[in-house]
Design an enzyme around this catalytic site. Structure first.
Site, mmCIF file in Angstrom:
data_model
loop_
_atom_site.group_PDB
_atom_site.id
_atom_site.type_symbol
_atom_site.label_atom_id
_atom_site.label_comp_id
_atom_site.label_asym_id
_atom_site.label_seq_id
_atom_site.Cartn_x
_atom_site.Cartn_y
_atom_site.Cartn_z
ATOM 1 N N GLY A 156 23.418 -15.936 10.085
ATOM 2 C CA GLY A 156 22.118 -15.781 10.662
ATOM 3 C C GLY A 156 21.189 -15.263 9.863
ATOM 4 O O GLY A 156 21.387 -15.202 8.479
ATOM 5 N N ASN A 157 19.958 -14.701 10.477
ATOM 6 C CA ASN A 157 18.844 -14.402 9.763
ATOM 7 C C ASN A 157 19.345 -13.166 8.673
ATOM 8 O O ASN A 157 18.760 -13.097 7.675
ATOM 9 C CB ASN A 157 17.927 -13.846 10.532
ATOM 10 N N ARG A 168 20.043 -8.224 19.271
ATOM 11 C CA ARG A 168 19.525 -7.780 20.564
ATOM 12 C C ARG A 168 18.400 -8.848 21.285
ATOM 13 O O ARG A 168 17.782 -9.517 20.366
ATOM 14 C CB ARG A 168 18.610 -6.521 20.269
ATOM 15 N N VAL A 191 27.230 -4.209 9.329
ATOM 16 C CA VAL A 191 25.738 -4.417 9.742
ATOM 17 C C VAL A 191 25.748 -4.632 11.272
ATOM 18 O O VAL A 191 24.677 -4.441 11.756
ATOM 19 C CB VAL A 191 24.938 -5.619 8.924
ATOM 20 N N HIS A 249 22.742 5.024 14.292
ATOM 21 C CA HIS A 249 21.529 4.102 14.337
ATOM 22 C C HIS A 249 20.949 3.867 15.826
ATOM 23 O O HIS A 249 21.588 2.726 16.347
ATOM 24 C CB HIS A 249 22.131 2.782 13.669
HETATM 25 C C1 LMR Z 1 17.433 -2.816 13.527
HETATM 26 O O1 LMR Z 1 17.293 -1.788 13.511
HETATM 27 O O2 LMR Z 1 16.595 -3.561 13.103
HETATM 28 C C2 LMR Z 1 18.876 -3.610 13.791
HETATM 29 O O3 LMR Z 1 19.626 -2.593 14.174
HETATM 30 C C3 LMR Z 1 18.795 -4.678 14.787
HETATM 31 C C4 LMR Z 1 17.920 -3.990 16.012
HETATM 32 O O4 LMR Z 1 18.420 -4.855 17.116
HETATM 33 O O5 LMR Z 1 17.287 -3.335 16.229
#
Ligand code: LMR
Length: 311
Positions: free
Chosen positions: A9-10, A82, A118, A175
Protein backbone atom coordinates in the site's frame (compact mmCIF):
# COMPACT_ATOMS: atom_id res chain seq x y z
CA UNK A 1 21.75 -7.00 2.20
CA UNK A 2 18.15 -7.97 1.59
CA UNK A 3 15.11 -6.21 2.97
CA UNK A 4 11.48 -7.27 2.71
CA UNK A 5 8.62 -4.82 2.97
CA UNK A 6 5.28 -6.50 3.58
CA UNK A 7 2.29 -4.50 2.36
CA UNK A 8 2.49 -2.68 -0.96
CA UNK A 9 0.00 0.00 0.00
CA UNK A 10 1.03 3.63 0.27
CA UNK A 11 3.32 3.26 3.30
CA UNK A 12 5.00 0.03 2.17
CA UNK A 13 5.57 1.26 -1.38
CA UNK A 14 6.99 4.56 -0.10
CA UNK A 15 9.34 2.69 2.22
CA UNK A 16 10.51 0.42 -0.65
CA UNK A 17 11.00 3.45 -2.89
CA UNK A 18 13.12 5.30 -0.31
CA UNK A 19 15.21 2.17 0.34
CA UNK A 20 15.81 1.86 -3.41
CA UNK A 21 16.65 5.43 -4.37
CA UNK A 22 18.87 5.87 -1.34
CA UNK A 23 20.55 2.54 -2.24
CA UNK A 24 20.25 1.40 1.36
CA UNK A 25 20.40 -2.27 0.29
CA UNK A 26 20.96 -4.33 -2.88
CA UNK A 27 17.58 -5.98 -2.94
CA UNK A 28 14.11 -5.00 -1.79
CA UNK A 29 11.28 -7.55 -1.89
CA UNK A 30 7.81 -6.05 -1.76
CA UNK A 31 5.02 -8.44 -0.76
CA UNK A 32 1.27 -7.98 -0.87
CA UNK A 33 -1.76 -10.19 -0.61
CA UNK A 34 -3.42 -8.51 -3.59
CA UNK A 35 -2.42 -10.19 -6.85
CA UNK A 36 -0.23 -7.96 -9.02
CA UNK A 37 -0.05 -4.95 -6.65
CA UNK A 38 3.44 -5.56 -5.27
CA UNK A 39 4.73 -6.70 -8.66
CA UNK A 40 3.41 -3.52 -10.26
CA UNK A 41 4.77 -1.12 -7.65
CA UNK A 42 8.16 -2.85 -7.49
CA UNK A 43 8.39 -2.72 -11.30
CA UNK A 44 7.47 0.98 -11.27
CA UNK A 45 10.22 1.68 -8.70
CA UNK A 46 12.71 -0.33 -10.79
CA UNK A 47 11.75 1.59 -13.95
CA UNK A 48 12.54 4.81 -12.05
CA UNK A 49 16.11 3.60 -11.36
CA UNK A 50 17.61 5.05 -14.56
CA UNK A 51 15.97 8.43 -13.83
CA UNK A 52 16.92 8.68 -10.15
CA UNK A 53 20.17 6.77 -10.80
CA UNK A 54 20.21 3.82 -8.40
CA UNK A 55 20.75 0.09 -8.76
CA UNK A 56 18.82 -1.46 -5.89
CA UNK A 57 16.75 -4.30 -7.34
CA UNK A 58 13.08 -4.11 -6.37
CA UNK A 59 11.01 -7.25 -6.81
CA UNK A 60 7.30 -7.65 -6.07
CA UNK A 61 5.53 -10.88 -5.09
CA UNK A 62 1.92 -11.80 -4.31
CA UNK A 63 1.82 -13.68 -1.04
CA UNK A 64 4.84 -15.87 -1.86
CA UNK A 65 6.99 -15.59 1.24
CA UNK A 66 9.59 -18.05 -0.08
CA UNK A 67 10.94 -15.12 -2.13
CA UNK A 68 11.61 -13.22 1.11
CA UNK A 69 13.90 -15.95 2.45
CA UNK A 70 17.05 -14.78 4.17
CA UNK A 71 15.95 -11.16 4.63
CA UNK A 72 18.11 -9.18 7.03
CA UNK A 73 15.32 -6.79 7.93
CA UNK A 74 11.56 -7.09 7.41
CA UNK A 75 9.23 -4.09 7.59
CA UNK A 76 5.56 -4.97 8.21
CA UNK A 77 3.13 -2.31 7.02
CA UNK A 78 0.17 -4.65 6.40
CA UNK A 79 -3.30 -3.90 7.68
CA UNK A 80 -6.00 -1.33 7.31
CA UNK A 81 -5.30 2.40 7.51
CA UNK A 82 -7.61 4.74 9.41
CA UNK A 83 -10.67 6.46 8.03
CA UNK A 84 -11.79 9.88 9.32
CA UNK A 85 -13.33 9.62 12.79
CA UNK A 86 -11.40 6.46 13.70
CA UNK A 87 -8.68 6.16 16.32
CA UNK A 88 -5.70 3.92 15.64
CA UNK A 89 -7.00 1.59 18.36
CA UNK A 90 -10.18 0.99 16.35
CA UNK A 91 -8.05 -1.02 13.89
CA UNK A 92 -6.95 -3.61 16.45
CA UNK A 93 -9.32 -6.43 15.63
CA UNK A 94 -8.57 -6.54 11.91
CA UNK A 95 -4.90 -5.65 12.05
CA UNK A 96 -3.94 -8.02 14.89
CA UNK A 97 -4.90 -11.06 12.81
CA UNK A 98 -3.06 -9.69 9.78
CA UNK A 99 0.13 -8.86 11.72
CA UNK A 100 0.05 -12.29 13.37
CA UNK A 101 -0.19 -14.22 10.11
CA UNK A 102 2.34 -12.00 8.32
CA UNK A 103 4.82 -12.40 11.19
CA UNK A 104 4.40 -16.21 11.07
CA UNK A 105 5.19 -16.22 7.35
CA UNK A 106 8.10 -13.83 7.72
CA UNK A 107 9.90 -15.72 10.47
CA UNK A 108 9.41 -19.04 8.69
CA UNK A 109 11.68 -17.86 5.87
CA UNK A 110 13.83 -15.30 7.70
CA UNK A 111 14.38 -16.62 11.22
CA UNK A 112 17.31 -14.23 11.76
CA UNK A 113 15.57 -11.08 10.55
CA UNK A 114 15.08 -7.88 12.50
CA UNK A 115 11.38 -6.98 12.33
CA UNK A 116 10.06 -3.41 12.19
CA UNK A 117 6.32 -2.94 12.69
CA UNK A 118 4.48 -0.01 11.12
CA UNK A 119 0.87 -1.30 11.30
CA UNK A 120 -1.52 0.35 13.76
CA UNK A 121 -2.24 0.47 16.63
CA UNK A 122 1.54 0.58 16.53
CA UNK A 123 2.64 -0.24 20.06
CA UNK A 124 0.23 -3.13 20.39
CA UNK A 125 0.98 -4.51 16.92
CA UNK A 126 4.65 -4.56 18.01
CA UNK A 127 3.50 -6.59 21.02
CA UNK A 128 1.63 -8.93 18.66
CA UNK A 129 4.72 -9.43 16.48
CA UNK A 130 6.78 -10.09 19.59
CA UNK A 131 4.29 -12.67 20.88
CA UNK A 132 4.19 -14.42 17.51
CA UNK A 133 7.90 -14.37 16.70
CA UNK A 134 9.20 -14.93 20.22
CA UNK A 135 12.25 -12.97 19.05
CA UNK A 136 14.29 -11.09 21.65
CA UNK A 137 13.15 -7.51 22.18
CA UNK A 138 16.23 -6.19 20.38
CA UNK A 139 14.88 -7.68 17.14
CA UNK A 140 11.20 -6.66 17.19
CA UNK A 141 10.45 -2.96 17.25
CA UNK A 142 7.89 -0.43 16.13
CA UNK A 143 8.25 2.66 13.97
CA UNK A 144 6.50 5.71 15.27
CA UNK A 145 8.88 7.89 17.24
CA UNK A 146 10.83 9.02 14.18
CA UNK A 147 7.55 9.95 12.50
CA UNK A 148 6.09 11.78 15.49
CA UNK A 149 9.38 13.58 16.14
CA UNK A 150 9.57 14.54 12.46
CA UNK A 151 6.13 16.13 12.67
CA UNK A 152 7.14 18.02 15.82
CA UNK A 153 10.39 19.17 14.17
CA UNK A 154 8.61 20.21 10.97
CA UNK A 155 6.05 22.30 12.89
CA UNK A 156 8.83 23.94 14.92
CA UNK A 157 10.88 24.66 11.79
CA UNK A 158 7.87 26.35 10.24
CA UNK A 159 7.09 28.42 13.35
CA UNK A 160 10.72 29.53 13.77
CA UNK A 161 11.32 29.90 10.03
CA UNK A 162 14.48 27.78 10.18
CA UNK A 163 15.58 24.63 8.38
CA UNK A 164 14.08 21.42 9.80
CA UNK A 165 17.67 20.11 9.72
CA UNK A 166 18.48 22.36 12.68
CA UNK A 167 15.81 20.93 14.99
CA UNK A 168 16.85 18.12 17.33
CA UNK A 169 14.18 16.60 19.50
CA UNK A 170 13.13 13.62 21.58
CA UNK A 171 9.61 12.31 21.94
CA UNK A 172 8.50 9.33 24.00
CA UNK A 173 5.47 7.19 24.81
CA UNK A 174 2.82 5.45 22.75
CA UNK A 175 1.94 6.34 19.16
CA UNK A 176 -1.32 8.06 20.01
CA UNK A 177 -2.70 11.20 21.54
CA UNK A 178 -0.86 10.44 24.81
CA UNK A 179 2.57 10.61 23.17
CA UNK A 180 5.09 12.74 25.08
CA UNK A 181 7.05 15.36 23.11
CA UNK A 182 9.85 16.69 25.32
CA UNK A 183 10.50 20.44 24.84
CA UNK A 184 13.18 20.25 27.54
CA UNK A 185 15.16 17.99 25.22
CA UNK A 186 14.47 20.04 22.06
CA UNK A 187 17.16 22.26 20.58
CA UNK A 188 17.67 24.42 17.50
CA UNK A 189 21.30 23.99 16.49
CA UNK A 190 22.11 23.41 20.15
CA UNK A 191 20.02 26.33 21.47
CA UNK A 192 17.22 25.26 23.85
CA UNK A 193 13.98 25.74 21.94
CA UNK A 194 12.39 27.45 24.94
CA UNK A 195 14.72 30.42 24.33
CA UNK A 196 13.38 30.90 20.82
CA UNK A 197 9.62 30.41 21.10
CA UNK A 198 7.04 31.44 23.68
CA UNK A 199 5.39 28.74 25.73
CA UNK A 200 1.93 29.27 24.25
CA UNK A 201 3.18 28.63 20.70
CA UNK A 202 5.25 25.67 21.88
CA UNK A 203 2.25 24.15 23.66
CA UNK A 204 0.19 24.50 20.49
CA UNK A 205 2.91 22.71 18.50
CA UNK A 206 3.10 19.91 21.08
CA UNK A 207 -0.67 19.51 20.85
CA UNK A 208 -0.64 19.52 17.04
CA UNK A 209 2.09 16.85 17.08
CA UNK A 210 0.01 14.56 19.29
CA UNK A 211 -2.84 14.63 16.79
CA UNK A 212 -0.62 14.93 13.70
CA UNK A 213 -1.69 11.58 12.22
CA UNK A 214 -5.35 12.44 12.68
CA UNK A 215 -4.87 15.85 11.01
CA UNK A 216 -3.75 14.05 7.85
CA UNK A 217 -6.50 11.42 8.02
CA UNK A 218 -9.01 14.27 8.14
CA UNK A 219 -7.43 16.02 5.17
CA UNK A 220 -6.96 12.95 2.95
CA UNK A 221 -9.64 10.52 4.10
CA UNK A 222 -6.92 7.95 4.84
CA UNK A 223 -3.66 7.67 6.78
CA UNK A 224 -0.40 9.38 5.84
CA UNK A 225 2.36 7.61 3.91
CA UNK A 226 5.32 9.79 2.82
CA UNK A 227 6.69 10.49 6.31
CA UNK A 228 5.75 7.06 7.75
CA UNK A 229 7.38 5.21 4.82
CA UNK A 230 10.53 7.36 4.98
CA UNK A 231 10.73 6.93 8.76
CA UNK A 232 10.65 3.13 8.46
CA UNK A 233 13.33 3.30 5.75
CA UNK A 234 15.51 5.42 8.06
CA UNK A 235 15.32 2.69 10.71
CA UNK A 236 16.29 0.05 8.13
CA UNK A 237 19.25 2.17 7.06
CA UNK A 238 20.48 2.59 10.64
CA UNK A 239 20.37 -1.19 11.09
CA UNK A 240 21.85 -2.41 7.81
CA UNK A 241 24.64 0.20 7.87
CA UNK A 242 25.21 -0.30 11.61
CA UNK A 243 24.98 3.48 12.04
CA UNK A 244 24.21 3.39 15.78
CA UNK A 245 21.79 6.28 15.34
CA UNK A 246 19.72 7.47 18.28
CA UNK A 247 16.01 7.40 17.53
CA UNK A 248 12.80 7.07 19.52
CA UNK A 249 11.59 3.54 18.78
CA UNK A 250 8.78 1.39 20.21
CA UNK A 251 10.34 -1.42 22.24
CA UNK A 252 9.35 -3.73 25.05
CA UNK A 253 10.43 -2.03 28.26
CA UNK A 254 11.96 -4.33 30.83
CA UNK A 255 12.22 -2.11 33.86
CA UNK A 256 13.53 1.05 32.18
CA UNK A 257 11.71 4.18 33.36
CA UNK A 258 10.23 1.96 36.08
CA UNK A 259 8.05 0.29 33.43
CA UNK A 260 8.03 -3.45 32.85
CA UNK A 261 6.54 -5.52 30.05
CA UNK A 262 4.96 -2.66 28.13
CA UNK A 263 5.62 -1.53 24.54
CA UNK A 264 6.44 2.17 24.39
CA UNK A 265 8.50 4.61 22.38
CA UNK A 266 11.82 5.50 24.04
CA UNK A 267 15.18 6.67 22.70
CA UNK A 268 17.38 3.78 21.63
CA UNK A 269 20.62 3.18 19.75
CA UNK A 270 19.88 1.38 16.47
CA UNK A 271 22.60 -0.71 14.89
CA UNK A 272 23.33 -4.06 13.24
CA UNK A 273 21.81 -6.06 16.12
CA UNK A 274 18.63 -3.97 16.11
CA UNK A 275 18.13 -2.24 19.43
CA UNK A 276 21.66 -1.99 20.76
CA UNK A 277 20.70 -0.04 23.87
CA UNK A 278 17.67 1.58 25.47
CA UNK A 279 18.62 5.06 26.65
CA UNK A 280 17.19 6.14 30.00
CA UNK A 281 16.70 9.89 30.19
CA UNK A 282 16.26 11.80 33.42
CA UNK A 283 12.60 12.80 33.32
CA UNK A 284 11.13 15.40 35.65
CA UNK A 285 7.93 14.76 37.57
CA UNK A 286 5.61 16.19 34.89
CA UNK A 287 7.32 14.30 32.07
CA UNK A 288 7.21 11.05 34.06
CA UNK A 289 3.51 11.58 34.78
CA UNK A 290 2.84 11.98 31.04
CA UNK A 291 4.85 8.85 30.25
CA UNK A 292 2.89 6.90 32.88
CA UNK A 293 -0.38 8.13 31.35
CA UNK A 294 0.78 6.91 27.96
CA UNK A 295 1.82 3.58 29.49
CA UNK A 296 -1.65 3.21 31.01
CA UNK A 297 -3.28 3.77 27.64
CA UNK A 298 -1.03 1.29 25.82
CA UNK A 299 -1.58 -1.31 28.57
CA UNK A 300 -5.36 -1.01 28.09
CA UNK A 301 -5.01 -1.76 24.38
CA UNK A 302 -2.52 -4.57 25.11
CA UNK A 303 -5.15 -6.21 27.28
CA UNK A 304 -7.68 -5.94 24.43
CA UNK A 305 -5.16 -7.82 22.29
CA UNK A 306 -4.69 -10.47 25.00
CA UNK A 307 -8.44 -11.03 25.03
CA UNK A 308 -8.57 -11.30 21.23
CA UNK A 309 -5.71 -13.82 21.24
CA UNK A 310 -7.40 -15.92 23.94
CA UNK A 311 -10.77 -16.09 22.18
C1 LMR B 1 0.40 8.23 11.32
O1 LMR B 1 0.68 8.71 12.42
O2 LMR B 1 0.42 8.88 10.27
C2 LMR B 1 0.05 6.78 11.23
O3 LMR B 1 0.02 6.20 12.50
C3 LMR B 1 -1.24 6.56 10.53
C4 LMR B 1 -2.44 7.17 11.21
O4 LMR B 1 -3.55 6.68 10.94
O5 LMR B 1 -2.32 8.14 11.95
Amino acid sequence: MKVTVVGAGNVGATCADVLAYREVVNEVILVDIKEGLAEGKALDIWEKAPINVYDTRTVGVSNDYSKTAGSDVVVITSGLPRKPGMSRDDLIETNAGIVKSVTENVIKYSPEAIVIIVSNPLDVMTYQAHLTSKFPRSKVMGMAGILDTARYRAFLAEALNVSPKEIQAVLMGGHGDTMVPLPRYTTVAGIPVTELIDSEKLDAIVQRTKTGGGELVKLMGTSAWYAPGAAAAQMVEAIVKDQRRVFPVCVKLEGEYGIDNCYLGVPVILGKNGIEKVIELELNEDEMAMLKESEGHVREVMSVLDKLNNK
